[in-house]
Design a protein around this motif. Structure first.
Motif, mmCIF file in Angstrom:
data_model
loop_
_atom_site.group_PDB
_atom_site.id
_atom_site.type_symbol
_atom_site.label_atom_id
_atom_site.label_comp_id
_atom_site.label_asym_id
_atom_site.label_seq_id
_atom_site.Cartn_x
_atom_site.Cartn_y
_atom_site.Cartn_z
ATOM 1 N N TRP A 59 0.850 -1.192 0.000
ATOM 2 C CA TRP A 59 0.000 0.000 0.000
ATOM 3 C C TRP A 59 0.878 1.231 0.000
ATOM 4 C CZ3 TRP A 59 -0.194 -3.182 4.540
ATOM 5 C CH2 TRP A 59 0.447 -2.647 5.664
ATOM 6 N N ARG A 60 0.246 2.377 -0.152
ATOM 7 C CA ARG A 60 0.960 3.653 -0.088
ATOM 8 C C ARG A 60 0.808 4.235 1.308
ATOM 9 N NH1 ARG A 60 2.728 4.723 -5.031
ATOM 10 N NH2 ARG A 60 1.564 3.798 -6.753
ATOM 11 N N ASP A 61 1.949 4.566 1.893
ATOM 12 C CA ASP A 61 1.928 5.188 3.203
ATOM 13 C C ASP A 61 1.109 6.473 3.149
ATOM 14 O OD1 ASP A 61 3.224 5.445 6.032
ATOM 15 O OD2 ASP A 61 3.564 7.390 5.060
ATOM 16 N N ASP A 62 0.239 6.644 4.130
ATOM 17 C CA ASP A 62 -0.683 7.773 4.099
ATOM 18 C C ASP A 62 0.044 9.110 4.145
ATOM 19 O OD1 ASP A 62 -3.396 8.614 3.953
ATOM 20 O OD2 ASP A 62 -3.345 9.147 6.076
ATOM 21 N N ALA A 63 1.176 9.169 4.823
ATOM 22 C CA ALA A 63 1.891 10.436 4.980
ATOM 23 C C ALA A 63 2.798 10.738 3.798
ATOM 24 C CB ALA A 63 2.709 10.414 6.273
ATOM 25 N N THR A 64 3.497 9.725 3.283
ATOM 26 C CA THR A 64 4.516 9.965 2.263
ATOM 27 C C THR A 64 4.089 9.554 0.852
ATOM 28 O OG1 THR A 64 5.544 7.786 2.529
ATOM 29 C CG2 THR A 64 6.274 9.555 4.013
ATOM 30 N N GLY A 65 3.129 8.645 0.741
ATOM 31 C CA GLY A 65 2.721 8.135 -0.563
ATOM 32 C C GLY A 65 3.631 7.060 -1.121
ATOM 33 N N GLU A 66 4.725 6.725 -0.431
ATOM 34 C CA GLU A 66 5.632 5.696 -0.948
ATOM 35 C C GLU A 66 5.030 4.305 -0.751
ATOM 36 O OE1 GLU A 66 9.392 5.456 0.994
ATOM 37 O OE2 GLU A 66 8.538 5.345 3.000
ATOM 38 N N VAL A 67 5.440 3.383 -1.624
ATOM 39 C CA VAL A 67 4.946 2.018 -1.559
ATOM 40 C C VAL A 67 5.673 1.262 -0.451
ATOM 41 C CG1 VAL A 67 4.712 -0.153 -2.816
ATOM 42 C CG2 VAL A 67 4.375 2.018 -4.009
ATOM 43 N N VAL A 68 4.898 0.573 0.376
ATOM 44 C CA VAL A 68 5.465 -0.257 1.435
ATOM 45 C C VAL A 68 4.923 -1.669 1.279
ATOM 46 C CG1 VAL A 68 5.757 1.665 3.032
ATOM 47 C CG2 VAL A 68 3.638 0.352 3.069
ATOM 48 N N ALA A 69 5.673 -2.640 1.813
ATOM 49 C CA ALA A 69 5.281 -4.050 1.754
ATOM 50 C C ALA A 69 5.091 -4.569 3.165
ATOM 51 C CB ALA A 69 6.347 -4.867 1.024
ATOM 52 N N HIS A 70 4.138 -5.453 3.335
ATOM 53 C CA HIS A 70 3.870 -6.041 4.645
ATOM 54 C C HIS A 70 3.420 -7.477 4.450
ATOM 55 C CE1 HIS A 70 1.718 -7.115 8.316
ATOM 56 N NE2 HIS A 70 2.449 -6.204 8.912
ATOM 57 N N ARG A 71 3.870 -8.353 5.340
ATOM 58 C CA ARG A 71 3.531 -9.763 5.211
ATOM 59 C C ARG A 71 3.180 -10.334 6.572
ATOM 60 N NH1 ARG A 71 7.103 -10.563 1.993
ATOM 61 N NH2 ARG A 71 8.822 -10.965 3.426
ATOM 62 N N GLY B 286 -0.547 -15.318 11.748
ATOM 63 C CA GLY B 286 -1.011 -13.943 11.928
ATOM 64 C C GLY B 286 0.058 -12.983 12.395
ATOM 65 N N GLY B 287 1.271 -13.475 12.711
ATOM 66 C CA GLY B 287 2.341 -12.575 13.105
ATOM 67 C C GLY B 287 2.908 -11.820 11.920
ATOM 68 N N GLU B 288 3.693 -10.767 12.191
ATOM 69 C CA GLU B 288 4.257 -9.943 11.123
ATOM 70 C C GLU B 288 5.615 -10.486 10.707
ATOM 71 O OE1 GLU B 288 4.021 -5.772 11.822
ATOM 72 O OE2 GLU B 288 2.171 -5.913 12.932
ATOM 73 N N ASP B 289 5.870 -10.483 9.386
ATOM 74 C CA ASP B 289 7.080 -11.117 8.866
ATOM 75 C C ASP B 289 7.570 -10.399 7.612
ATOM 76 O OD1 ASP B 289 9.122 -13.019 8.400
ATOM 77 O OD2 ASP B 289 7.831 -14.079 7.005
ATOM 78 N N THR B 290 8.015 -9.172 7.761
ATOM 79 C CA THR B 290 8.612 -8.463 6.635
ATOM 80 C C THR B 290 9.882 -7.756 7.057
ATOM 81 O OG1 THR B 290 6.461 -8.135 5.631
ATOM 82 C CG2 THR B 290 8.228 -6.740 4.834
ATOM 83 N N ALA B 291 9.874 -7.110 8.196
ATOM 84 C CA ALA B 291 11.009 -6.379 8.745
ATOM 85 C C ALA B 291 10.844 -6.418 10.259
ATOM 86 C CB ALA B 291 11.019 -4.947 8.216
ATOM 87 N N PRO B 292 11.831 -5.925 11.012
ATOM 88 C CA PRO B 292 11.678 -5.955 12.466
ATOM 89 C C PRO B 292 10.376 -5.338 12.954
ATOM 90 C CG PRO B 292 13.932 -5.401 11.901
ATOM 91 C CD PRO B 292 13.168 -5.460 10.617
ATOM 92 N N ALA C 285 8.237 -2.965 5.254
ATOM 93 C CA ALA C 285 9.419 -2.706 4.439
ATOM 94 C C ALA C 285 9.077 -1.653 3.404
ATOM 95 C CB ALA C 285 9.879 -3.993 3.740
ATOM 96 N N ALA C 286 9.802 -0.538 3.407
ATOM 97 C CA ALA C 286 9.582 0.529 2.436
ATOM 98 C C ALA C 286 10.388 0.239 1.173
ATOM 99 C CB ALA C 286 9.977 1.869 3.030
ATOM 100 N N LEU C 287 9.761 0.388 0.025
ATOM 101 C CA LEU C 287 10.451 0.220 -1.247
ATOM 102 C C LEU C 287 10.959 1.577 -1.725
ATOM 103 C CD1 LEU C 287 7.985 -2.295 -2.908
ATOM 104 C CD2 LEU C 287 9.939 -2.755 -1.443
ATOM 105 N N GLU D 65 9.853 -12.149 -1.550
ATOM 106 C CA GLU D 65 9.988 -12.057 -0.091
ATOM 107 C C GLU D 65 11.348 -11.533 0.358
ATOM 108 O OE1 GLU D 65 8.676 -15.383 2.219
ATOM 109 O OE2 GLU D 65 6.587 -15.088 1.618
ATOM 110 N N LEU D 66 12.145 -10.996 -0.558
ATOM 111 C CA LEU D 66 13.438 -10.413 -0.177
ATOM 112 C C LEU D 66 13.404 -8.909 -0.439
ATOM 113 C CD1 LEU D 66 16.101 -13.015 -1.370
ATOM 114 C CD2 LEU D 66 15.355 -12.533 0.968
ATOM 115 N N GLU D 67 12.508 -8.233 0.258
ATOM 116 C CA GLU D 67 12.410 -6.783 0.094
ATOM 117 C C GLU D 67 13.717 -6.084 0.438
ATOM 118 O OE1 GLU D 67 10.096 -8.582 1.753
ATOM 119 O OE2 GLU D 67 8.404 -8.432 0.350
ATOM 120 N N SER D 68 14.522 -6.719 1.296
ATOM 121 C CA SER D 68 15.799 -6.123 1.684
ATOM 122 C C SER D 68 16.774 -6.021 0.505
ATOM 123 C CB SER D 68 16.444 -6.955 2.797
ATOM 124 O OG SER D 68 16.659 -8.299 2.369
ATOM 125 N N ALA D 69 16.519 -6.775 -0.580
ATOM 126 C CA ALA D 69 17.387 -6.700 -1.754
ATOM 127 C C ALA D 69 17.209 -5.392 -2.510
ATOM 128 C CB ALA D 69 17.110 -7.878 -2.697
#
Length: 392
Positions: A262-274, A279-285, A289-291, A332-336
Motif C-alpha cells: 500500500w501507499r503510506d498515508d503520509a509519504t505516498g511511498e509504496v510499502v510491503a507487509h507480510r 497472523g504474526g508480522e514477517d517483513t522487517a523488524p 518494508a519501504a520500497l 519475499e526479499l524486500e531487503s534486496a
C-alpha cells in the motif's frame, strides 16, 4: 541477478511485437474507449492460460480484449459488451479455480447521481466467448435511498473451494459481504463489525485457496482471514499503519503467505507487509518494508515470474508523471531493494500484470485515449527486460 541494471525500458522491438507510432497511440475505436481502472487485476488467464483484459467502458458496459488462440502475441480488437449507460465506470474481476470469470460492476437505478445503485455481475466461461447478461445482487443498504446511493465500489474474489466473496464499503465506513456457493446460491448480506474503513478493500487468495482481506481505515489497517477455503472470514489483529485509500493490493508468496502493498498515508511511498500463517508480522523488524520512494498513484499491480532463474515479484504502478513504471526483486526479499524504471508508456489508472501461456510476464496499461497497450517479458536478455509496447 542484475535486477536493477537488467530492468530495461520497453521500446526495443523484438520478433512478434510492434512499437507504437512515433506520434503516440491512436484513439480507441468509437464506443470502445475504456475508463481508467481503479483496481488492478483486470488482465487474467482462462483455464488454458489465454489472457483477456477487461475494463469498464467510458459510456457504460464492458470493453474486452482477448489473446488469439492461434497467433502468438496477437489480440482481438476491443469489443464493447453488455452496453448499458447506467453502468458506472468501475469493474472488479474475479477468477475462479477453473478459469471462469465473474465481472462485478455498479448500475444506477435512476438517471441522477443521487439515485441508488445496485451491484451487478456477469460471467464468462471461456476466453473470447459471450458474457452472460447482468445479474443483480442488490444493495446491502436496502431501500435506504441516501446510503444506497453512496456505497463503495464492490470487490470480489473466489476462494479455493469455488465460493465467490463480494465485499462492499458502506456509506458510513462499515463493510458488508455476500457469498455465492459453488452451486450458485447467494447468501444474505452480512455486516462485518468494523468502522472507519476507507475505500479500496483488497482481497487476495493464497496458494492454498484461503482469502486474506485488507481494509485501509482511518486508524490503521484491518485484516480479515479465512482459516481454510469455503468458510467465513474472521478478524485478525489490526495493523498499526495507515494506508491511503484505494492504494492496497497483494499477492500470494511462499508457504501460504500474502505480501500486501500500500501507499503510506503520509509519504505516498509504496510499502510491503507480510503476515505469517499464524497472523504474526514477517517483513522487517517492525513488520513493514519501504520500497524505493518513487512517486505514484493508486494500487500497484503484482505478479511473480522467473527472472534469470530466480522467482521474483514484479510491481507496476502509474507513475507520478502519468506513465507506467516497473520494479522487481526476489520474492519475499524486500531487503534486496526494488528500484522503479519508467517505461514511458502512458498509463491511466491502475496497470495490470499477468503471465502468459509460456510463463512470461505480460504488462498492460490503459492509455489516455482509452485503448490498451501491452508489452511482454524478453527471455533472450538478462534481467527484467521487456519487449516493445504494442497497441492492441
Amino acid at each position: 541477478m542484475g535486477l536493477r541494471s537488467g530492468l530495461r525500458r520497453a521500446g526495443h522491438p523484438a520478433e512478434g511485437t510492434s512499437s507504437r507510432p512515433a506520434d503516440g497511440p491512436a484513439p480507441a475505436p468509437p464506443g470502445t474507449a475504456a475508463a481508467a481502472p481503479r483496481r488492478t487485476g483486470w488482465l487474467v488467464p482462462d483455464g488454458e492460460g489465454r489472457l483477456s483484459a477487461y475494463a469498464a467502458g467510458r459510456g457504460g458496459g464492458i470493453v474486452r480484449w482477448t489473446e488469439s488462440a492461434t497467433r502468438p502475441y496477437a489480440w482481438t480488437p476491443p469489443e464493447l459488451l453488455l452496453a448499458d449507460g447506467r453502468i458506472l465506470p468501475y469493474l472488479s474481476v474475479a477468477r475462479g479455480p477453473r478459469g471462469y470469470i465473474d465481472l462485478f460492476a455498479m448500475r444506477r437505478k435512476g438517471g441522477g447521481p443521487e439515485s441508488p445503485v445496485e451491484i451487478v455481475y456477469a460471467s464468462q466461461y471461456q476466453a473470447g466467448r459471450p458474457l452472460t447478461g447482468w445479474h443483480s445482487i442488490g444493495n446491502p443498504q436496502g431501500r435506504d435511498a441516501a446510503p444506497a446511493a453512496s456505497i463503495g465500489a464492490p470487490v470480489a474474489v473466489v476462494d479455493g473451494s469455488g465460493k465467490v466473496h463480494v465485499f462492499v464499503r458502506s456509506a458510513t465506513g462499515g463493510v458488508f459481504t455476500r457469498r455465492r456457493s459453488q452451486h450458485g446460491t447467494w447468501s444474505k448480506w452480512t455486516a462485518l463489525p468494523c468502522e472507519g474503513v476507507r475505500e479500496g478493500l483488497s482481497p487476495v487468495v493464497t496458494g492454498s485457496g484461503r482469502v486474506e482481506l485488507l481494509m485501509p481505515a482511518d486508524d490503521g489497517v484491518y485484516v480479515w482471514r479465512q482459516a481454510k477455503p469455503g468458510v467465513p472470514l474472521e478478524r485478525a489483529p489490526d495493523l498499526a499503519y495507515t494506508a491511503r485509500p484505494e492504494s492496497v493490493s497483494g499477492i500470494g508468496s511462499y508457504e501460504d503467505r500474502v505480501t500486501h502493498f500500500w501507499r503510506d498515508d503520509a509519504t505516498g511511498e509504496v510499502v510491503a507487509h507480510r503476515l505469517t500463517e499464524s497472523g504474526g508480522e514477517d517483513t522487517a523488524p517492525d513488520g513493514l518494508a519501504a520500497l524505493d520512494g518513487r512517486s505514484g498513484r493508486g494500487p500497484v499491480a503484482l505478479s511473480r515470474c522467473d527472472v534469470d532463474g530466480h522467482d521474483c515479484t514484479v510491481l507496476a504502478q502509474a507513475d507520478g508523471s502519468g506513465t507506467l513504471a516497473v520494479s522487481a526483486y526476489p520474492t519475499e526479499l524486500e531487503s534486496a531493494g526494488a528500484w522503479w524504471t519508467d517505461t514511458r508508456e502512458p498509463c491511466e489508472g491502475a496497470p495490470a500484470l499477468a503471465r502468459d501461456r509460456a510463463g512470461r510476464l505480460v504488462v498492460a496499461a490503459i492509455g489516455r485515449e482509452g485503448g490498451l497497450s501491452v508489452t511482454r517479458q524478453r527471455t533472450d536478455q538478462q534481467g527484467m527486460a521487456l519487449k516493445a509496447w504494442s497497441r492492441v
